[in-house]
Scaffold this active site. Structure first.
Site, PDB file in Angstrom:
ATOM      1  N   GLY A  69      10.827  59.078  37.411  1.00 23.49           N
ATOM      2  CA  GLY A  69      10.937  60.113  38.439  1.00 23.49           C
ATOM      3  C   GLY A  69      12.079  61.078  38.177  1.00 23.49           C
ATOM      4  O   GLY A  69      11.938  62.295  38.347  1.00 23.49           O
ATOM      5  N   CYS A  70      13.215  60.547  37.742  1.00 25.60           N
ATOM      6  CA  CYS A  70      14.388  61.396  37.498  1.00 25.60           C
ATOM      7  C   CYS A  70      14.178  62.294  36.281  1.00 25.60           C
ATOM      8  O   CYS A  70      14.627  63.442  36.260  1.00 25.60           O
ATOM      9  CB  CYS A  70      15.631  60.531  37.342  1.00 25.60           C
ATOM     10  SG  CYS A  70      15.989  59.600  38.861  1.00 25.60           S
TER      11      CYS A  70
END
Length: 151
Positions: A43-44
């Protein structure tokens, strides 16, 4: 969590290359501060790459983009180099800034509770007043959502 209309106090953190940055270094410019849980996780990485793809639009609008997590400078440096990220990543290892913004919170995964950084983004005007808050920001849409509100 800090709210729209809050004037953000000055803070100081180091970047991926051990250079110290103060919020006051960017007074007079619009600033996007995005908090994220951990370097080089799915996600990051998706969020960072979305900011990278939109970075020219942020520059055209004279907006400073700053990512903050509790990862150390070396982790940030590796993340920047791996994905050729063009913006600032700051290290908040002691979580002082994350706590001030109210993004270090209790989270839950598979029924297990733990403390971590909530993916949240703050847009600041030239006087460091918060104009927009994106709680639980979408990794893929966060950068484009911010550009929409800035135009």
């Amino acid at each position: 969590m800090l709210k729209v209309g809050t004037k953000v106090r000055n803070f100081s953190l180091v970047d991926a290359f051990e250079k110290r940055h103060q919020l006051s270094d960017y007074y007079g410019k619009k600033i996007v501060i995005y908090f994220y849980p951990k370097d080089d996780t799915p996600g990051c990485t998706s969020q960072a790459c979305a900011f990278k793809e939109a970075y020219d639009d942020f520059k055209k609008n004279e907006v400073v983009v700053i990512g903050i997590s509790k990862d150390d400078s070396k982790s940030h440096r590796n993340f920047i180099e791996k994905y050729d990220l063009p913006f600032i990543l700051l290290s908040d290892e002691d979580l002082e800034v994350s706590n001030y913004f109210g993004v270090y919170v209790e989270k839950s995964m598979y029924g297990k509770k733990y403390m971590g950084i909530s993916r949240s983004t703050f847009v600041l005007d030239e006087q460091c007043m918060i104009t927009h808050v994106f709680e639980k920001a979408s990794p893929k849409e966060n950068a484009s959502d911010i550009l929409k509100v800035l135009q």
